[in-house]
Design a protein around this motif. Structure first.
Motif, mmCIF file in Angstrom:
data_model
loop_
_atom_site.group_PDB
_atom_site.id
_atom_site.type_symbol
_atom_site.label_atom_id
_atom_site.label_comp_id
_atom_site.label_asym_id
_atom_site.label_seq_id
_atom_site.Cartn_x
_atom_site.Cartn_y
_atom_site.Cartn_z
ATOM 1 N N ALA B 172 3.460 9.650 -6.821
ATOM 2 C CA ALA B 172 2.254 8.827 -6.772
ATOM 3 C C ALA B 172 1.741 8.632 -8.183
ATOM 4 O O ALA B 172 1.488 9.603 -8.886
ATOM 5 C CB ALA B 172 1.190 9.499 -5.917
ATOM 6 N N LEU B 173 1.616 7.366 -8.583
ATOM 7 C CA LEU B 173 1.089 7.057 -9.907
ATOM 8 C C LEU B 173 -0.310 6.505 -9.744
ATOM 9 O O LEU B 173 -0.516 5.525 -9.011
ATOM 10 C CB LEU B 173 2.000 6.050 -10.609
ATOM 11 N N PHE B 174 -1.266 7.135 -10.402
ATOM 12 C CA PHE B 174 -2.676 6.777 -10.293
ATOM 13 C C PHE B 174 -3.126 6.778 -8.830
ATOM 14 O O PHE B 174 -4.001 6.005 -8.446
ATOM 15 C CB PHE B 174 -2.947 5.415 -10.939
ATOM 16 N N ALA B 175 -2.529 7.602 -8.026
ATOM 17 C CA ALA B 175 -2.869 7.753 -6.607
ATOM 18 C C ALA B 175 -2.767 6.454 -5.829
ATOM 19 O O ALA B 175 -3.337 6.317 -4.751
ATOM 20 C CB ALA B 175 -4.277 8.339 -6.452
ATOM 21 N N PHE B 178 3.386 4.163 -5.327
ATOM 22 C CA PHE B 178 4.297 5.180 -4.823
ATOM 23 C C PHE B 178 5.735 4.715 -5.009
ATOM 24 O O PHE B 178 6.037 3.537 -4.853
ATOM 25 C CB PHE B 178 4.038 5.468 -3.345
#
Lengths: 351, 307
Positions: B172-175, B178
């Motif tokens: 997960a990037l920056f929430a 994905f």
């Protein structure tokens, strides 16, 4: 024995008490022996109960406590098929629609106004990740590590280090870190061979210590399934900061006359790393950090002549260093582990 | 419920009469009750369930064609940029077989540039052959171009390899972004085309080469050879779509070669001193690390899912 066990499973303790009381009454002359017999009976009882679990409901139903088993389904049915019967009637103590908890313990009867509760605005926000495995917010991270030089073939600068971070949010932290190089710097064999083969002295320096204040940011996190079996979590972080590094040249060109003292210099710190969690408070960390500074190098030339006091200019410390500083990147690979404090926490939202 | 019963029983008047028996019974009950609680956990609905369901199998049964660019690390005299290609077949999602290869293009490091300027150009030994620095470096430094005349280089590499993929996951990037990801390990033999300074003074068997003394400018030329080495490494791969992925991998290619063309060894204790000859005794073991950037295309384009 089977009967006793079954009664226990459904919460009917009366027959057990009566059985134990009768046994004790008859054996009052030998209390210890009685006790051992009771202990043996108690030991066997739960084992028998466990053996009877097949085909039996595993849930423990509070609604049935103290009530006749035959009556429980009737009452439970009424609760299960309420079809809204109990709405708005709970404060009145009827209890219908929420089970029989009000009948068992009136003090524990919920006092929720269902009509009012139903009118509340619902924040139906869905989170991409409901509960992050290891929350960092308001936790301290202690990271001992060991770093090795990545970009200096002439002098190795290995160093133990320590990082301390406090996470203001789950992704942002403030902290400090430091490295201790003193006594561990070592000119390489490559440096010696190059100097010997080409007759060129390469200015080299050694470091004493380094300290930085940093901001850390965690932009990415994830999890891996190992061998399709176990799952472990990890995250990426980047960091930047400012600090100081103490360095001094190693005298190569004119070691007979030149000795240098360590001087602290302004340094900037950028880096990034990977943290793999073994549990919610312990992780291994691999980080690549660049400590950037302007270094003072040995002067490749040797001053000639004498000064006004008739001293050789080669012994004048102002002639020992190069007139210009050198932009230096001290790139380190750091490997260590992290301990997060406190060890546990409570999630703000349920899972 | 069980614990409540135990507590009431243990506190009863009857059992207070036989303290030893009470303790024994309570301990036994508590022990049995704990075991039963654990049994509930083991027989719950998640017991025996796999760690991951509906896993996208990005590799299973697919051919992967991967253009790549590799960059050598920690180079002393020359960096190698190696455009390459990797072709793999994965019979399962966790193992694959294939070959990787690349062709090397060299650029000089700042050390080489400094040596060229200070040790070769500034000395101008062609015009000052009797200068002491020129005499002392005659065996080791060309009068011409350092990189072209004597520095070793990796021309090409071909490496069959086995790839194992033990770790599959997601990131997960920056929430909010994905991506599927995996970590792969690979190992295999490598064949390397190497160019390094041709023997002078004495050949690789120790025979004197009187017609090729190392101090003459004619001795500075490169010779090709084939080197064999193990290769292994680790990769981190990302799959934003079902047929396209990208990743980076670290590769080690350890073998001995003479990167500088210097006469570093061959005489004295442990042959650790110069012997005015350049041959295989001057080769030094190097780990030869490189980082590759990969663009992965998988065929067939459709991806399977696990149960």
């Amino acid at each position: 024995m089977n009967e006793v066990a079954q009664l226990d499973l459904y919460g009917r303790t009366g027959p057990i008490d009566a059985h134990v009381a009768r046994t004790a009454e008859g054996m009052a002359m030998n209390q210890v022996r009685v006790g051992l017999l009771v202990a043996a009976a108690l030991l066997a009882m739960p084992l028998t109960a466990a053996a009877q679990q097949q085909g039996q409901p595993k849930e423990i139903n509070l609604d049935e406590e103290g009530a006749a088993p035959a009556e429980a389904p009737t009452e439970g049915e009424g609760a299960g098929t309420g079809e809204g019967e109990g709405e708005g009637e709970i404060p009145g103590g009827e209890g219908e629609g929420l089970g029989d908890i009000c009948k068992i313990d009136p003090s524990a009867c919920p006092s929720i106004n269902m009509d009012e509760a139903a009118k509340r605005d619902i924040n139906a926000e869905m989170y991409a990740v409901q509960q992050i495995y290891a929350l960092r917010r308001f936790r301290f991270e202690i990271t001992p590590y060991f770093g090795i030089t990545m970009n200096d073939q002439f002098v190795a600068h290995p160093a133990p280090g320590l990082g301390l971070n406090f996470y203001i949010t789950n992704v942002l932290a403030v902290g400090v870190n430091g490295n201790f190089y003193a006594g561990l710097n070592s000119p390489s064999n490559f440096n010696f061979q190059t100097s010997r083969a080409a007759r060129v002295g390469v200015p080299i320096t050694e470091y004493a210590w380094n300290a930085n204040a940093n901001f850390s940011y965690v932009p990415a996190y994830g999890k891996f399934a190992g061998f399709g079996d176990f799952i472990f979590h990890y995250d990426f972080y980047v960091l930047g900061g400012v600090g100081a590094i103490a360095t001094r040249p190693i005298a190569v060109v004119d070691p007979d006359n030149r000795t240098f003292e360590f001087k602290p210099r302004l340094s900037f710190h950028v880096g990034g790393g990977l943290r793999i969690f073994f549990n919610r408070w312990f992780a291994v960390v691999a980080e690549l950090s660049d400590y950037i500074f302007f270094d003072e190098l040995e002067n490749p030339g040797i001053a000639t002549g004498v000064d006004a006091n008739n001293n050789p200019r080669a012994q004048d410390p102002t002639t020992w260093t190069a007139p210009e500083t050198s932009f230096t990147n001290n790139v380190q690979a750091q490997v260590g582990f992290s301990v997060f404090l406190p060890f546990s926490w409570e999630y703000r939202l349920p899972k | 419920m069980m614990r409540r019963f135990v507590n009431s029983l243990c506190a009863s008047r009857l059992l207070r009469r036989g303290m030893l028996a009470a303790l024994t019974g309570c301990a036994a009950l508590a022990m049995s009750a704990g075991a039963e609680a654990q049994e509930i956990q083991l027989t719950g609905p998640l017991a025996g369930a796999p760690a991951v369901r509906k896993l996208r199998l990005h590799r299973a049964g697919r051919i992967e064609i991967t253009p790549s660019a590799s960059f050598t690390l920690l180079d002393e005299y020359q960096r190698t940029i190696m455009p390459g290609l990797r072709v793999m077949y994965h019979p399962t999602d966790w193992i694959g077989f294939g070959v990787w290869g690349g062709y090397g293009i060299q650029t000089t490091t700042s050390l080489t540039d400094e040596l060229q300027v200070k040790a070769i150009d500034d000395r101008n030994c062609s015009a000052n052959p009797n200068d002491s620095a020129c005499k002392l470096t005659a065996v080791n430094l060309t009068r011409g171009n350092l990189a072209q005349d004597q520095l070793g280089r990796m021309q090409w590499v071909a490496a069959p390899q086995v790839t194992v993929v033990p770790f599959r996951g997601k990131l997960a990037l920056f929430a909010s972004l994905f991506v599927d990801t995996d970590i792969s390990f690979f190992v295999g033999p490598a064949v390397i085309g190497v160019q390094e300074r041709a023997p002078c003074g004495a050949d690789n068997d120790g025979n004197q080469l009187t017609e090729r003394p190392c101090a003459s400018q004619e001795s500075f030329q490169l010779e090709s050879r084939i080197a064999f080495a193990p290769t292994f490494g680790v990769g981190w791969n990302f799959y934003p779509t079902s047929f396209f992925g990208f990743g980076a991998e670290y590769r080690a290619l350890p073998f001995a070669w003479n990167t500088s063309g210097f006469d570093n060894a061959g005489a004295g204790n442990d042959e650790a001193f110069p012997d005015t000859a350049v041959n295989n005794k001057d080769r030094q073991f190097r780990f030869n690390s490189m980082i590759s950037v990969n663009l992965m295309f998988s065929l067939p384009m459709k991806v399977k899912n696990s149960d």
